[in-house]
Design an enzyme around this catalytic site. Structure first.
Site, PDB file in Angstrom:
ATOM      1  N   GLY A  50       0.855  -1.181   0.000  1.00  0.00           N
ATOM      2  CA  GLY A  50       0.000   0.000   0.000  1.00  0.00           C
ATOM      3  C   GLY A  50       0.888   1.226   0.000  1.00  0.00           C
ATOM      4  CB  CYS A  51       0.208   4.733  -0.776  1.00  0.00           C
ATOM      5  SG  CYS A  51       1.142   6.185  -1.222  1.00  0.00           S
ATOM      6  CD  GLN A  52       0.124   7.144   4.267  1.00  0.00           C
ATOM      7  OE1 GLN A  52       0.897   7.042   5.206  1.00  0.00           O
ATOM      8  NE2 GLN A  52      -0.183   8.311   3.745  1.00  0.00           N
TER       9      GLN A  52
END
Lengths: 136, 411
Positions: A50-52
């Site tokens: 995921g991006c985070q």
């Protein structure tokens, strides 16, 4: 307990919290408690980037019921995974493939499933549904 | 109160002009510390947007009618305002773009057309993805070679390594003026001198510097300077590319369409002159006009007073944060702007950011579009508080107690 009853139970659990910080305190506790995937299962092919934050997901079919094992490097993500697993474990692939996980919306955590968070949870749910469909 | 021709710096008076700052988030007073991502807008910019669409809205450069002329005048006045603010020699050197990313892509394409296989582009290890990927695409297209100048642990460019990578083969140095993730201020004037000494051009990414420092492109002697309106209190969707006239003249157009042509036949099209050659299609007219308003607003204050206030905020936040066990500041350059990026041992930036959000505090967490930089520090990301001139010490006090509360909840 049915899939729907498990969702209702979580909704009731969350109804007692007055504010956001209490809700998150509960999610964090869930995240801390759960050693939900073995270290040697945290492999590239089980990783959802995921991006985070990142999520590892593994699943198996035992006696016609699905078992999920998952983890995340972020505690809040891990806590939410814990809730998802509580609902989905020991259910049939058919039921999992068609379930609407409405409890997430109702306890106010839908922001974690929006693209702005892109924390791997959306992809995780997609992957859960895919693995259920493949097991059907 | 006016000092010289500048207003006296008063943070209360400045805050009053930003309506977005006066709101409750989850029932808490908003604390907006995500200025590195975008800035809030002053009332005079909001009024200008409203006025433009209520009165002057028309297409520019082609109508004979009154409204079109009003809009064209506003648009071209804005170009001169930006020219003066950047101290560019000519207004033709100001090209309106969609933003910093668009400006860099324009240069990567158009200046890139003048390059050949084996030519080198030199960037630094602290660049934003938008100052990496367009060059990688150029390298793929033209067979150019991308070189990356390393940084030290403090987040400063290693000058000897930069010098060693610079050669006659270098055709362009593309460097950020201020790092979005670390706050490091790069010595761009010195880098321009070095680039020119080997015959290379230099592009300066001003996305993070336009709102914090006085920009003088002639003094800096950069060949290109790019920035976004939305980071300097103006509207989103508009930005500026400054380029030296002689260089822009040599470059082919980036996009084809209306406004950028002189004459079109099916056999051959001749291009318009600067700056229109690079402004194909109807631009973001309202955005351009209101960007000038934002620049006027900012330049009504003394930049040194703004900097002093912002640096005080950053140093105060940094001092308070480092009193917590396990907190590490990422980016400790000697010359630094008002960005405080940090990590907390054993805790994920996403968790801390989520809990700060629920306390009404807007910060950025993650890799800040600088994944190679995060890889260098071997971290998944940081929590970044980035301050603007409307932030206060009281907000930092609240932020510090919210960080402490979050850490305690997560540990």
């Amino acid at each position: 307990m049915t899939l729907e009853e498990k969702q209702q139970e979580i909704i009731q659990d969350f109804a007692i919290f007055d504010d956001w910080m209490e809700k998150y305190e509960y999610i964090i506790e869930l995240g801390k408690e759960l050693p939900i995937i073995q270290a040697d299962k945290k492999t590239e092919d089980r990783l959802i980037i995921g991006c985070q934050s990142q999520v590892w997901l593994d699943s198996s079919l035992e006696n016609g019921k699905m078992q999920f094992y998952a983890d995340s490097d972020a505690i809040i993500t891990k806590g939410i995974i814990g809730l998802l697993i509580r609902v989905l474990n020991n259910e049939t692939p058919e039921d999992i493939a068609k379930v609407d996980l409405h409890f997430i919306r109702e306890i106010g955590l839908q922001e974690h499933l929006s693209i702005t968070r892109s924390n791997g949870l959306v992809s995780m749910i997609k992957k859960i549904k895919m693995s259920a469909l493949m097991a059907v | 109160m006016i000092q010289g021709n500048k207003k006296k710096f008063n943070v209360r008076e400045i805050r009053e002009q930003f309506p977005a700052l006066r709101q409750l988030i989850y029932g808490k007073n908003l604390i907006y510390f995500d200025n590195g991502a975008t800035s809030q807008k002053p009332q005079m910019v909001l009024d200008a947007i409203n006025l433009y669409y209520s009165k002057d809205n028309a297409n520019i450069h082609r109508g004979v009618h009154y409204m079109s002329q009003q809009a064209t005048n506003g648009y071209e006045d804005s170009r001169r305002t930006i020219q003066n603010y950047l101290n560019a020699e000519k207004s033709e050197e100001i090209i309106f773009t969609k933003g910093t990313t668009d400006g860099i892509n324009l240069v990567a394409f158009s200046y890139g057309q003048l390059l050949s296989a084996g030519d080198e582009i030199l960037i630094t290890a602290m660049e934003h993805h938008s100052n990496i990927v367009p060059w990688q695409m150029l390298c793929e297209r033209k067979g150019c070679v991308l070189k990356v100048a390393p940084i030290n642990k403090k987040g400063e460019l290693i000058m000897e390594a930069f010098d060693a990578l610079l050669s006659k083969k270098t055709k362009l140095v593309a460097v950020t003026h201020i790092s979005n993730a670390l706050g490091t201020i790069n010595p761009v004037k010195e880098l321009a001198k070095k680039a020119h000494a080997v015959g290379a051009k230099i592009l300066v990414d001003g996305a993070q510097s336009i709102q914090h420092t006085k920009i003088d492109v002639q003094d800096m002697n950069c060949d290109f300077f790019v920035f976004s309106s939305h980071k300097v209190f103006g509207p989103t969707g508009v930005g500026v590319l400054y380029g030296k006239e002689a260089l822009l003249e040599k470059m082919p157009p980036y996009q084809g369409g209306g406004d950028m042509i002189l004459k079109v036949t099916f056999e051959r099209t001749t291009y318009n002159e600067l700056p229109y050659k690079f402004e194909a299609g109807t631009p973001h007219i309202a955005g351009v006009i209101c960007l000038a308003k934002a620049i006027e607003f900012l330049s009504s204050y003394d930049m040194e007073a703004i900097q002093k206030h912002e640096i005080e905020l950053a140093e105060y936040a940094q001092d308070m944060l480092t009193t917590f066990e396990g907190v590490h500041i990422i980016g400790e350059a000697k010359k630094k702007t008002s960005v405080v990026s940090f990590t907390v041992d054993g805790l994920h930036p996403f968790d801390i950011g989520t809990l700060l959000d629920k306390q009404g505090i807007a910060v950025r967490t993650g890799h800040h579009c600088t994944q190679p930089l995060m890889d260098f520090y071997k971290i998944p990301g940081t929590i970044r508080a980035s301050f603007a001139f409307y932030n206060t010490k009281e907000e930092i006090d609240f932020f510090i107690s919210a960080v402490e509360k979050s850490i305690n909840m997560l540990r």
